[in-house]
Design a protein around this motif. Structure first.
Motif, mmCIF file in Angstrom:
data_model
loop_
_atom_site.group_PDB
_atom_site.id
_atom_site.type_symbol
_atom_site.label_atom_id
_atom_site.label_comp_id
_atom_site.label_asym_id
_atom_site.label_seq_id
_atom_site.Cartn_x
_atom_site.Cartn_y
_atom_site.Cartn_z
ATOM 1 N N GLU A 346 1.117 -1.284 0.012
ATOM 2 C CA GLU A 346 0.138 0.125 0.212
ATOM 3 C C GLU A 346 0.855 1.205 0.199
ATOM 4 N N SER A 349 2.513 1.961 -3.215
ATOM 5 C CA SER A 349 1.681 2.485 -4.231
ATOM 6 C C SER A 349 1.757 3.907 -4.321
ATOM 7 N N TYR A 350 2.123 4.478 -3.440
ATOM 8 C CA TYR A 350 2.168 6.060 -3.422
ATOM 9 C C TYR A 350 3.670 6.477 -3.780
ATOM 10 N N LEU A 355 6.556 1.538 -7.220
ATOM 11 C CA LEU A 355 5.322 0.902 -7.635
ATOM 12 C C LEU A 355 5.503 -0.518 -8.166
ATOM 13 N N ALA A 358 6.018 -2.671 -5.286
ATOM 14 C CA ALA A 358 4.885 -3.063 -4.514
ATOM 15 C C ALA A 358 3.793 -4.011 -5.075
ATOM 16 N N ARG A 359 3.809 -4.011 -6.458
ATOM 17 C CA ARG A 359 3.009 -5.284 -6.765
ATOM 18 C C ARG A 359 3.478 -6.479 -6.797
ATOM 19 N N ALA A 387 -1.459 2.728 -9.798
ATOM 20 C CA ALA A 387 -1.332 2.853 -8.703
ATOM 21 C C ALA A 387 -2.792 2.608 -7.862
ATOM 22 N N LEU A 390 -4.059 -0.599 -7.811
ATOM 23 C CA LEU A 390 -3.271 -1.455 -6.751
ATOM 24 C C LEU A 390 -3.678 -1.209 -5.390
ATOM 25 N N ARG A 391 -3.910 0.028 -5.130
ATOM 26 C CA ARG A 391 -4.429 0.005 -3.609
ATOM 27 C C ARG A 391 -5.710 -0.463 -3.326
#
Length: 455
Positions: A346, A349-350, A355, A358-359, A387, A390-391
């Motif tokens: 999470e 994703s910011y 990014l 994060a995935r 993003a 994903l969140r």
């Protein structure tokens, strides 16, 4: 003048906690580090591990029906239906406000007095005990501000009403609520103090996993930073913990009784809270999972479906049937490494530079939760997410990963605060989007004792 309230401790000693010397009459004064450890253990025990965080499941969208009669014996007169329908008044079952402050009281007693302690032959460092006391105080304040304070908003936190902060023992103090910003500043300050003092990186076994360690402190800090939208720091702390704990591969467990939320699980970082449960057999009888939550689970490919057992509650026309989590009332978990994967995903994703990672972190967790044959399609789906998508996937994954563990209500509060509808005893009740009832009022019993709470 400050007065240290050891009278309460004296009463506890008289009731069976005889490990402390009582001097003078009416006061309990610990002298040795082992006595301060026992004092702090009382603080851990006072924390409302079984009726605070996890019981917020009744407020969230993860419970779809309740049988209030399954929770209380005939002497209980306050139905949980008032909680379930967000009717916050004198008839609701109060959340355990005062027990948080009892736990904080013990932590403060350790913080204020352990500096003069004599080291026992056992030789446990007083700094470790002191660090845990700061951590426990921070943990209690965090739970309180997420129940009774406004959701954190960096634009308004400096004026939003928070909670009473108890950072010392003074029976003459006027207790008025701080701001949300002040509450989080206090929490992070206590975490920093604990970081400088503690030396135990990881508790040695499940029987001690209710205690804070440096790893548990880092994980808790990552959670706090996520809630306060400090993405980079939350991401880095969470990622740093991932190599230290092993995710359970649900594909390989088969019929094993090991579960991620067990205190002895390889995923357990801190095991203080009890997941929401009712001991009727080993199944949750009083709360059934909502259709919206069940719909998030792939019925064919999500291995977590094996946790969900068909259950029945009540009799006759009031009988309820659906699904609950196959969980025992002896289970304990507060923070596990799966949460660190989801915090990292999470927060990442910011962060444009993180990014892709994060995935990957989300997929790493999902590969241990979904059947192997489903992962190729899942990987393609996640890798195509921007993003924002994903969140949303992380939010859904948190709902699947932590059913009835006390995360969902706090997650909804800190993010979208959507509308929720519950049906109870033939009527519908709706919590509107952004509703002020996402913040609990201070319990009436607490207001009766301290009218300043509403000032």
């Amino acid at each position: 003048m400050k007065k240290r309230a050891y009278i309460l401790l004296a009463a506890l000693a008289a009731s069976g906690c005889n490990y402390l010397e009582i001097e003078p009459v009416g006061q309990v004064i610990p002298h040795k580090t082992s006595e301060f450890r026992a004092l702090l253990t009382s603080g851990y025990n006072a924390y409302p591990f079984g009726s605070a965080r996890s019981f917020t499941a009744l407020l969230s969208d993860e419970v779809g029906a309740i049988d209030a009669s399954a929770f209380w014996n005939a002497s209980e007169v306050v139905p949980l239906g008032y909680n379930y329908t967000w009717q916050y008044g004198g008839q609701m079952q109060e959340y355990p406000y005062q027990y948080f402050y009892q736990s904080i009281f013990y932590a403060n007693a350790v913080i204020e007095n352990i500096g003069a302690a004599d080291v026992d032959d056992a030789g446990e460092p007083s700094d470790q005990i002191l660090g845990e006391a700061y951590a426990l105080r921070a943990y209690n304040h965090f739970e309180l501000v997420n129940l009774y304070g406004r959701p954190y908003n960096p634009a308004t936190a400096s004026s939003d009403r928070g909670i009473v902060l108890s950072d010392h023992i003074d029976i003459e103090q006027q207790y008025r609520p701080s701001t949300v910003e002040a509450a989080y500043r206090s929490i992070l300050d206590d975490i920093s103090r604990a970081e400088a003092l503690m030396s135990v990186e990881k508790q040695p076994d499940a029987t001690h996993n209710y205690r804070f360690s440096l790893n548990a402190l880092a994980a808790f800090k990552a959670r706090v930073l996520l809630y306060t939208r400090q993405w980079q720091q939350a991401y880095e702390l969470a990622v740093g913990l991932l190599p230290k704990y092993e995710l359970l591969d649900l594909n390989a467990l088969g019929d094993a009784t090991t579960r991620p939320w067990k205190a002895d699980s390889s995923e357990a970082i801190l095991a203080l809270d009890r997941p929401f449960s009712y001991s009727g057999g080993d199944l949750v009888r009083g709360a059934l999972l909502s259709e919206s939550l069940l719909a998030l689970f792939d019925p064919t490919n999500d291995c977590r479906r094996t946790y969900l057992k068909e259950i029945k509650s009540g009799e006759g026309e009031s009988a309820l049937s659906g699904y609950g989590v196959d969980r025992s009332s002896s289970d304990r978990i507060s923070i596990r490494v799966a949460e660190m994967y989801l915090i990292a995903a999470e927060a990442g994703s910011y962060l444009p530079s993180e990014l892709e990672q994060a995935r990957n972190l989300l997929l790493e967790l999902q590969s241990k939760r979904m059947k192997n044959e489903a992962m190729e399609a899942q990987r393609a789906r996640v890798e195509a997410m921007d993003a924002e998508a994903l969140r949303q996937e992380v939010a859904d994954e948190r709902a699947r990963e932590f059913p009835l563990e006390g995360h969902r209500w706090f997650d909804l509060r800190r993010t979208t605060r959507p509308a929720i509808t519950h049906r109870y005893e033939g009527s519908s009740y709706t919590l509107q989007a952004g509703d002020s009832r996402y913040t609990l009022p201070f319990p009436q019993s607490a207001v009766n004792s301290n009218p300043d709470l509403n000032n």
